[in-house]
Scaffold this motif. Structure first.
Motif, mmCIF file in Angstrom:
data_model
loop_
_atom_site.group_PDB
_atom_site.id
_atom_site.type_symbol
_atom_site.label_atom_id
_atom_site.label_comp_id
_atom_site.label_asym_id
_atom_site.label_seq_id
_atom_site.Cartn_x
_atom_site.Cartn_y
_atom_site.Cartn_z
ATOM 1 N N ARG A 44 -87.728 -13.015 5.733
ATOM 2 C CA ARG A 44 -87.316 -11.725 6.272
ATOM 3 C C ARG A 44 -87.244 -10.635 5.200
ATOM 4 N N ALA B 241 -77.291 -24.925 12.403
ATOM 5 C CA ALA B 241 -78.724 -24.631 12.306
ATOM 6 C C ALA B 241 -79.064 -23.225 12.779
ATOM 7 N N ASP B 242 -78.197 -22.627 13.610
ATOM 8 C CA ASP B 242 -78.447 -21.256 14.053
ATOM 9 C C ASP B 242 -78.353 -20.254 12.919
ATOM 10 N N THR C 85 -85.541 -19.175 5.321
ATOM 11 C CA THR C 85 -85.548 -18.200 6.408
ATOM 12 C C THR C 85 -85.297 -16.794 5.873
ATOM 13 N N TRP D 176 -80.010 -20.113 10.371
ATOM 14 C CA TRP D 176 -81.320 -19.686 9.893
ATOM 15 C C TRP D 176 -82.261 -19.312 11.030
ATOM 16 N N ARG D 177 -81.697 -18.855 12.153
ATOM 17 C CA ARG D 177 -82.488 -18.180 13.177
ATOM 18 C C ARG D 177 -82.793 -16.772 12.681
ATOM 19 N N ALA D 178 -84.033 -16.349 12.808
ATOM 20 C CA ALA D 178 -84.460 -15.081 12.227
ATOM 21 C C ALA D 178 -83.630 -13.899 12.730
ATOM 22 N N ASP D 179 -83.345 -13.854 14.039
ATOM 23 C CA ASP D 179 -82.612 -12.700 14.564
ATOM 24 C C ASP D 179 -81.180 -12.660 14.033
ATOM 25 N N LEU D 180 -80.562 -13.834 13.863
ATOM 26 C CA LEU D 180 -79.212 -13.867 13.330
ATOM 27 C C LEU D 180 -79.181 -13.551 11.841
ATOM 28 N N ARG E 107 -71.128 -21.649 16.978
ATOM 29 C CA ARG E 107 -72.525 -22.045 17.112
ATOM 30 C C ARG E 107 -72.852 -23.198 16.168
#
Length: 230
Positions: free
Chosen positions: A135, A14-15, A131, A17-21, A11
């Motif tokens: 959380r 930048a992914d 990020t 710091w995606r919240a779900d990851l 990936r």
């Protein structure tokens, strides 16, 4: 850092710091720490897992980048990096794209510090920390202290492997500890009166590892340093 092909999907950086990851990574680190301690996952604080996960990410990013900057005057910018998860662990990899090279005829440590500051600290570690803090309740100084510790560890590893670069490696750390967001979050001190050995790094904030069941304190922990001075 992976440089060849590998199974699984890689990936864009930048992914990270995606919240779900981020939530998935915290849960993975928390489960791993609980398993290592032989305790239920509920005994591992999410804050401690998040801090240690961030420090692990910082180490994996900084170690190859510091070496590349000091040895070759180049780093991989975020657009040239990818990541994947295998066996519950996050693996970083080189993707396509040109490296970012140092400009001008400048001292090695200064040029390398600029590269690492721009392309690793500011471009990757800062947004990842932001990020993470959205959380989990963590102070920014704690997370950037994790990054400072990872930076010092990367410099120490490079100095051990390439003794001729030791002075520049430690100079790079000192330069980055004079700039935000790492300013004031660690320092080197002599190992003892008349000791000619390498300086010892101590961070200014705690990573919370002592709050993990059976965790204890790290070698650069400020808690341990205060105890030694007492």
């Amino acid at each position: 850092m992976e440089t060849g092909s590998a199974p699984g999907t890689r990936r864009p950086l930048a992914d990270l710091w995606r919240a779900d990851l981020v939530d998935t990574e915290i849960a993975s680190v928390r489960a791993g720490l609980a398993t290592a301690a032989g305790r239920p996952v509920e005994d591992v604080e999410p804050r401690a897992a998040a801090s240690l996960g961030y420090q692990g990410l910082a180490s994996r990013l900084l170690s190859p980048q510091v070496a590349a900057a000091l040895c070759h005057g180049i780093v991989a910018p975020p657009a040239a990096l990818r990541w994947r998860v295998s066996g519950g662990r996050l693996h970083l990899a080189l993707g396509e794209g040109a490296g970012a090279a140092a400009s001008g005829d400048r001292p090695r440590a200064e040029a390398a510090a600029d590269l690492v500051a721009e392309h690793v600290v500011t471009a990757v570690l800062v947004p990842a920390a932001q990020t993470l803090r959205a959380r989990v309740r963590l102070a920014p100084r704690l997370l950037y202290g994790d990054a400072a510790s990872a930076l010092a560890g990367a410099a120490a590893a490079l100095a051990a492997d390439r003794p001729g670069l030791a002075e520049d490696a430690f100079a790079l750390v000192r330069l980055l500890l004079e700039r935000p967001p790492l300013r004031g979050l660690g320092a080197y001190s002599p190992t003892g009166p008349g000791d000619a050995g390498p300086a010892v790094f101590t961070r200014a904030t705690c990573c919370l590892y002592y709050r993990i069941p059976g965790g204890g304190v790290c070698g650069d922990c400020p808690i341990a340093a205060r105890a030694r001075r007492a």
